[in-house]
Design an enzyme around this catalytic site. Structure first.
Site, short mmCIF file in Angstrom:
data_model
loop_
_atom_site.label_atom_id
_atom_site.label_comp_id
_atom_site.label_asym_id
_atom_site.label_seq_id
_atom_site.Cartn_x
_atom_site.Cartn_y
_atom_site.Cartn_z
N ASP A 60 -11.66 11.28 12.75
CA ASP A 60 -11.81 12.49 13.57
C ASP A 60 -12.73 12.25 14.76
O ASP A 60 -13.61 11.38 14.71
CB ASP A 60 -12.37 13.63 12.68
N ASN B 86 -1.52 19.48 12.27
CA ASN B 86 -1.66 18.99 13.65
C ASN B 86 -0.44 19.31 14.53
O ASN B 86 -0.51 19.22 15.75
CB ASN B 86 -1.94 17.47 13.68
C1 IPE Z 1 -8.06 16.02 10.43
O1 IPE Z 1 -8.68 16.25 11.64
C2 IPE Z 1 -6.73 15.35 10.65
C3 IPE Z 1 -6.78 13.96 11.09
C4 IPE Z 1 -7.86 13.25 11.27
C5 IPE Z 1 -5.51 13.34 11.31
P1 IPE Z 1 -8.52 17.63 12.43
O2 IPE Z 1 -9.26 17.47 13.70
O3 IPE Z 1 -7.11 18.01 12.51
O4 IPE Z 1 -9.27 18.65 11.45
P2 IPE Z 1 -9.92 20.06 11.74
O5 IPE Z 1 -8.86 20.89 12.40
O6 IPE Z 1 -11.08 19.84 12.64
O7 IPE Z 1 -10.35 20.57 10.42
C1 IPE Z 2 -8.63 12.96 15.39
O1 IPE Z 2 -9.27 13.32 16.55
C2 IPE Z 2 -7.20 12.55 15.61
C3 IPE Z 2 -6.20 13.52 15.11
C4 IPE Z 2 -6.46 14.61 14.46
C5 IPE Z 2 -4.81 13.21 15.38
P1 IPE Z 2 -9.20 14.79 17.13
O2 IPE Z 2 -8.07 14.85 18.08
O3 IPE Z 2 -9.15 15.79 16.03
O4 IPE Z 2 -10.56 14.89 17.92
P2 IPE Z 2 -11.50 16.18 18.04
O5 IPE Z 2 -11.78 16.66 16.65
O6 IPE Z 2 -10.73 17.18 18.84
O7 IPE Z 2 -12.72 15.67 18.72
MG MG Z 3 -10.54 16.85 15.05
#
Ligand code: IPE
Ligand code: IPE
Ligand code: MG
Length: 251
Positions: free
Chosen positions: A21, A69
């Protein structure tokens, strides 16, 4: 030259699962578009794969795309699918080099067709290897439980399962992870302390490690830090410390 992790840890988990993340926040910090953060995130996967090889890790699971997502802006979802496709095309040799087989968990059939075809090609070309890279793609524990419930109901209807005999073993055989050991260590980067629908049942007794670093910054030193923390954990599985000291841990 970076410091090798080989033989550095006395207790090596069998299975590490990572919630990668913070790509978006990494990009924001650097004044770049979110997609650039995802690109850097993919680059980081390569270095963590190397670390996993050095410690001879049996299973590494990476949460790459959750069932939630899809709710992101269309351009971001498309960009993520393209990056996945590029990753599969460019990293196949790395899997062969490290003797790692690819597999996925999640509702694969809902991913774009060309990605499914690539996944299946790499899964079959690496099937013979002893260690496993699991990509959690379109994965969420709740849909996983729904899919497991459907399989169980079908078994009951077909007369191959007596509901009176339903236990955790038969239920867990219907999860996407039926042939994988449970994760011993779950790492989440970016400072968020939540599991976001990731391996909720399988991580019942996993040690959880939260890193403040965004995923593109989670380097080999940070990975080693998570393993160092894991060395100090006492896994009690509901028992007392004294009992654990006397008996071998459950497999
Ligand atoms: C979890 O991260 C999913 C992945 C790392 C693929 P998210 O960024 O989607 O999670 P939330 O929405 O902050 O809980
Ligand atoms: C994790 O990074 C990757 C996926 C969930 C695909 P994020 O895209 O969630 O990054 P933040 O949480 O917005 O910083
Ligand atoms: Mg995230």
């Amino acid at each position: 030259m970076h410091e090798q992790l080989t033989n550095r840890f006395s207790v090596v988990p069998r299975h590490i699962a990572i919630i990668m993340d913070g790509n978006g926040r990494w990009a924001k910090q650097h004044g770049l578009p979110r997609i650039e953060g995802h690109r850097r995130g993919v680059i980081n996967v390569e270095s963590i794969l190397e670390c996993a090889s050095e410690i001879n890790l049996e299973v590494l699971t990476l949460f790459a795309f959750s069932s939630e997502n899809w709710n992101r802006p269309r351009e971001e979802v498309d960009a993520l699918m393209n990056l996945l496709s590029e990753f599969l095309a460019s990293k196949e040799p790395l899997l062969h080099k490290n003797r790692v087989k690819l597999r996925t968990i999640g509702r694969k059939h809902e991913l774009p067709e060309r990605v499914v075809a690539q996944l299946e090609q790499v899964e079959s070309s690496t099937a013979q290897y002893p260690r496993t890279l699991v990509l959690a793609l379109n994965y969420g524990s709740r849909v996983e439980v729904v899919d497991a419930a459907r399989k169980l109901i079908a078994m009951v209807q077909a007369g191959t399962l007596d509901p009176a005999n339903l236990d955790w073993d038969s239920l867990s055989r219907c999860l996407y992870t039926s042939d994988l050991p449970d994760p011993d260590l779950v790492i989440r980067t970016s400072g968020e302390s939540r599991l976001s629908n990731f391996l909720l049942l399988q991580a019942a007794y996993a040690e959880i490690y939260y890193s403040p670093l965004n995923w593109p910054d989670f380097d080999r030193k940070a990975f080693a830090g998570a393993l160092e923390s894991f060395q100090k954990r006492e896994r009690r599985y509901g028992m007392t410390s004294e009992q654990i000291a006397k008996r071998p841990l459950p497999a």
